[in-house]
Structure formats: structure tokens, C-alpha cells
Design a protein around this motif. Structure first.
Motif, PDB file in Angstrom:
ATOM      1  N   HIS A  97       5.898   3.783   5.114  1.00 43.37           N
ATOM      2  CA  HIS A  97       6.129   2.738   6.108  1.00 43.37           C
ATOM      3  C   HIS A  97       5.217   1.535   5.827  1.00 43.37           C
ATOM      4  CE1 HIS A  97       8.562   5.533   8.463  1.00 43.37           C
ATOM      5  NE2 HIS A  97       7.590   6.424   8.309  1.00 43.37           N
ATOM      6  N   PRO A  98       5.404   0.872   4.692  1.00 41.93           N
ATOM      7  CA  PRO A  98       4.498  -0.223   4.325  1.00 41.93           C
ATOM      8  C   PRO A  98       4.542  -1.396   5.297  1.00 41.93           C
ATOM      9  CG  PRO A  98       6.394  -0.144   2.839  1.00 41.93           C
ATOM     10  CD  PRO A  98       6.434   1.107   3.650  1.00 41.93           C
ATOM     11  N   GLU A  99       5.654  -1.531   6.011  1.00 37.15           N
ATOM     12  CA  GLU A  99       5.803  -2.655   6.935  1.00 37.15           C
ATOM     13  C   GLU A  99       4.846  -2.553   8.126  1.00 37.15           C
ATOM     14  OE1 GLU A  99       8.128   0.675   8.545  1.00 37.15           O
ATOM     15  OE2 GLU A  99       7.946  -0.196   6.532  1.00 37.15           O
ATOM     16  N   GLU A 100       4.270  -1.377   8.340  1.00 40.84           N
ATOM     17  CA  GLU A 100       3.398  -1.193   9.502  1.00 40.84           C
ATOM     18  C   GLU A 100       2.124  -2.023   9.405  1.00 40.84           C
ATOM     19  OE1 GLU A 100       2.795   2.991  10.001  1.00 40.84           O
ATOM     20  OE2 GLU A 100       4.806   3.320  10.849  1.00 40.84           O
ATOM     21  N   VAL A 101       1.673  -2.316   8.195  1.00 44.18           N
ATOM     22  CA  VAL A 101       0.455  -3.118   8.041  1.00 44.18           C
ATOM     23  C   VAL A 101       0.668  -4.516   8.622  1.00 44.18           C
ATOM     24  CG1 VAL A 101      -1.027  -4.289   6.373  1.00 44.18           C
ATOM     25  CG2 VAL A 101      -0.550  -1.862   6.112  1.00 44.18           C
ATOM     26  N   TYR A 114       1.290   4.562 -10.001  1.00 46.97           N
ATOM     27  CA  TYR A 114       1.834   3.869  -8.840  1.00 46.97           C
ATOM     28  C   TYR A 114       0.755   3.645  -7.784  1.00 46.97           C
ATOM     29  CZ  TYR A 114       6.243   5.192 -10.969  1.00 46.97           C
ATOM     30  OH  TYR A 114       7.276   5.358 -11.856  1.00 46.97           O
ATOM     31  N   CYS A 115       1.022   2.702  -6.905  1.00 45.08           N
ATOM     32  CA  CYS A 115       0.104   2.413  -5.810  1.00 45.08           C
ATOM     33  C   CYS A 115       0.900   1.864  -4.630  1.00 45.08           C
ATOM     34  CB  CYS A 115      -0.947   1.384  -6.241  1.00 45.08           C
ATOM     35  SG  CYS A 115      -0.230  -0.253  -6.561  1.00 45.08           S
ATOM     36  N   VAL A 116       0.241   1.827  -3.485  1.00 47.75           N
ATOM     37  CA  VAL A 116       0.734   1.045  -2.347  1.00 47.75           C
ATOM     38  C   VAL A 116      -0.327  -0.013  -2.101  1.00 47.75           C
ATOM     39  CG1 VAL A 116      -0.276   2.659  -0.646  1.00 47.75           C
ATOM     40  CG2 VAL A 116       1.581   1.093   0.030  1.00 47.75           C
ATOM     41  N   THR A 117       0.119  -1.243  -1.933  1.00 50.43           N
ATOM     42  CA  THR A 117      -0.827  -2.342  -1.809  1.00 50.43           C
ATOM     43  C   THR A 117      -0.447  -3.287  -0.685  1.00 50.43           C
ATOM     44  OG1 THR A 117      -1.954  -4.130  -2.988  1.00 50.43           O
ATOM     45  CG2 THR A 117       0.369  -3.826  -3.495  1.00 50.43           C
ATOM     46  N   ILE A 118      -1.454  -3.801  -0.038  1.00 47.62           N
ATOM     47  CA  ILE A 118      -1.236  -4.889   0.901  1.00 47.62           C
ATOM     48  C   ILE A 118      -0.739  -6.092   0.103  1.00 47.62           C
ATOM     49  CG2 ILE A 118      -3.507  -6.014   0.833  1.00 47.62           C
ATOM     50  CD1 ILE A 118      -3.467  -5.802   3.937  1.00 47.62           C
ATOM     51  N   GLY A 119       0.065  -6.930   0.705  1.00 49.91           N
ATOM     52  CA  GLY A 119       0.690  -8.029  -0.033  1.00 49.91           C
ATOM     53  C   GLY A 119      -0.173  -9.274  -0.118  1.00 49.91           C
ATOM     54  N   MET A 120       0.204 -10.152  -1.015  1.00 48.83           N
ATOM     55  CA  MET A 120      -0.459 -11.455  -1.083  1.00 48.83           C
ATOM     56  C   MET A 120      -0.228 -12.228   0.202  1.00 48.83           C
ATOM     57  SD  MET A 120      -2.225 -12.045  -3.869  1.00 48.83           S
ATOM     58  CE  MET A 120      -2.233 -13.759  -4.416  1.00 48.83           C
TER      59      MET A 120
END
Length: 274
Positions: free
Chosen positions: A136-140, A210-216
Motif C-alpha cells: 500500500h505505497p499510497e498510504e505514505v 528491489y525496494c520500496v521508496t518514498i517518491g521525489m
């Protein structure tokens, strides 16, 4: 034809009109202490005003955290109204967080070095220690919006100019790159190699892919951005960040026009002499 800025002396680096403020400090300890003090001071200021504090936090650089823990414990700084949103985490081949006990786990690092070392009566609740979730990357982004934005995004710069794990991508325009939000992505070969050397004793074959990262997007919209550089190869990275072209092929260059950004580095990095 090479780029002249890679050969800039300390004086040229600081005096030829860098595209972002450069602060040169004595050594790694001075940089890390400065970052820790800015973290602590910001929290204290907000606590006195009855306001929350929201940081985007890296695991790299990490040298600031022992000093931060010491400041929190000795000054008695409450973190009860503080959110740490960590930038990223490595993923396994199934695109899930690597185990928290893996030596490369950023979640494991923060627990061992930061949260478990802060006095229990001062540390923030677990739900305020946030990592991007690959499911759920959108949660950030939603959390940041609910909290009213990020006060300071702290971070470093990778070998190819990446901030967090926002890998260089020359196929995107600057605007497209800056619009990227928190997501799962494949780590580049150069980042895997540099991180294997810096963090994993050179065990390149066992580095996650692979990774999960906060976006620019989330980083660029923080009210302040504070970057730290201290490794030998940061000599080139700092010079390109300060004088190179604005391009998605070197992502940190897209942040240099932020209204409140600075890059703290060491005399070793600023100089080209050992």
C-alpha cells in the motif's frame, strides 16, 4: 570531453556559484552532530508550540542517530507528537519487506539503533514510526497530507544522484520525475554495487534487487530538505549536484531550486587532497 566541475578545488566548489547552499564542516562527526541538533531543535520548537513534527528520515546517512538519541535522552525531549517517515526499505524477490533481522533491513536498523535506545517515556508510539508498505505505497502520501506536510526531509545522495531510492531515469522529463510518488521499483546495478561496498562488505550477489521508496514528490514538497555527504565518492556527487545540469538522469539536481535546501559535507569531500 570531461566535466570541469569534477576537478574543482575546495575554493572553486564553494566560490563558483553552486546551485544549492553548501556547508563544509570539519569531519563526519561534525556533519552528523549538526543533523542531530537540527532534528532535536525542530522537535523542541514544535513541542513548545504544541505542534506535531514530521520528518522524512533516511537509513543512510545514519551517523546522526546516536547523537540524536543522546540529545533526546539528556534533554528529555518528548517524541510523543513526532512522526518519523522512513524513506525506504529493501524488498525480497517477492516484493515484500526483507526480514527485519536481515543485516540490511532499515526497519531493523531503526529499531536497534534509534527506537530501542530512547527512554520509553520519551519515544513515539509504534504507529508513528512509519515505513512505506510495498502493498500500500499510497498510504505514505495520504499520511503526509493528514499530518499537514513534512517539516524536514533528511537524506543522502547516491552514486547516480538518487535521493531515497529514486533511481536515475533519463527517459523522464524533470516534471515527470518530480511527480513520482511512493512506489516499488528495481534497484539499479550501480546502486546495488555502491551499497554492497558501503554497507554489505562487498557481497554484491546477495544485495536485494528491489525496494520500496518514498517518491521525489514527497521529498520535494517537504518544507525543508537537508542532505549530508561524507564518503570518498561523494566528492564527485557533490560537485555534480552543485554544478551539473538539471536532469532526471541525476535526480538530486531536480531539488536544487527548492526554497529551503542545503547540503552538508566534510572538508575531505570538499577538498580533492587526501
Amino acid at each position: 570531453m570531461g566535466h570541469d566541475y569534477y576537478q574543482y578545488s575546495r575554493e572553486e566548489l564553494l566560490g563558483n556559484g553552486p546551485k544549492l547552499p553548501l556547508i563544509v564542516m570539519k569531519d563526519n562527526e561534525a556533519v552528523f552532530r549538526s543533523i542531530a541538533e537540527e532534528m532535536a531543535d525542530e522537535i523542541e520548537k514544535h513541542n513548545k508550540a504544541g505542534e506535531k513534527t514530521v520528518f522524512i528520515c533516511p537509513v543512510g546517512p545514519v551517523g546522526q542517530y546516536p547523537y540524536f538519541v543522546e540529545l533526546v535522552n539528556t534533554r528529555g525531549i518528548s517524541l510523543k507528537n513526532v512522526w518519523f517517515i522512513n524513506m525506504d526499505e529493501y524488498l525480497d524477490d517477492n516484493r515484500q519487506w526483507i526480514d527485519i533481522n536481515h543485516p540490511l533491513s532499515f526497519r531493523g536498523f531503526m529499531q536497534r539503533v534509534v527506537y530501542s535506545q530512547i527512554l520509553p517515556e520519551l519515544v513515539m508510539p509504534e504507529e508513528q514510526r512509519v515505513f512505506p508498505d510495498p502493498e500500500h505505497p499510497e498510504e505514505v502520501g495520504a499520511l503526509i497530507e493528514r499530518l499537514g506536510g513534512v517539516d524536514i526531509a533528511f537524506g543522502g545522495i547516491g552514486i547516480n544522484g538518487h535521493v531515497a531510492f529514486n533511481e536515475a531515469d533519463a527517459s523522464l522529463s524533470a516534471e515527470e520525475f518530480l511527480a513520482q510518488k511512493t512506489r516499488v521499483l528495481k534497484i539499479s546495478q550501480e546502486t546495488r554495487a555502491a551499497n554492497a561496498i558501503g554497507d554489505f562488505n562487498g557481497a554484491f550477489e546477495d544485495m536485494p534487487h528491489y525496494c520500496v521508496t518514498i517518491g521525489m514528490y514527497e521529498i520535494a514538497h517537504a518544507r525543508r530538505i537537508r542532505l549530508g555527504c561524507f564518503r570518498g565518492w561523494h566528492r564527485a556527487v557533490v560537485r555534480r549536484a552543485a554544478y551539473g545540469q538539471r536532469t532526471s538522469d541525476f535526480p538530486v539536481s531536480l531539488l536544487t531550486d527548492h526554497p529551503d535546501i542545503c547540503l552538508k559535507t566534510t572538508e575531505f569531500v570538499a577538498s580533492l587532497e587526501d
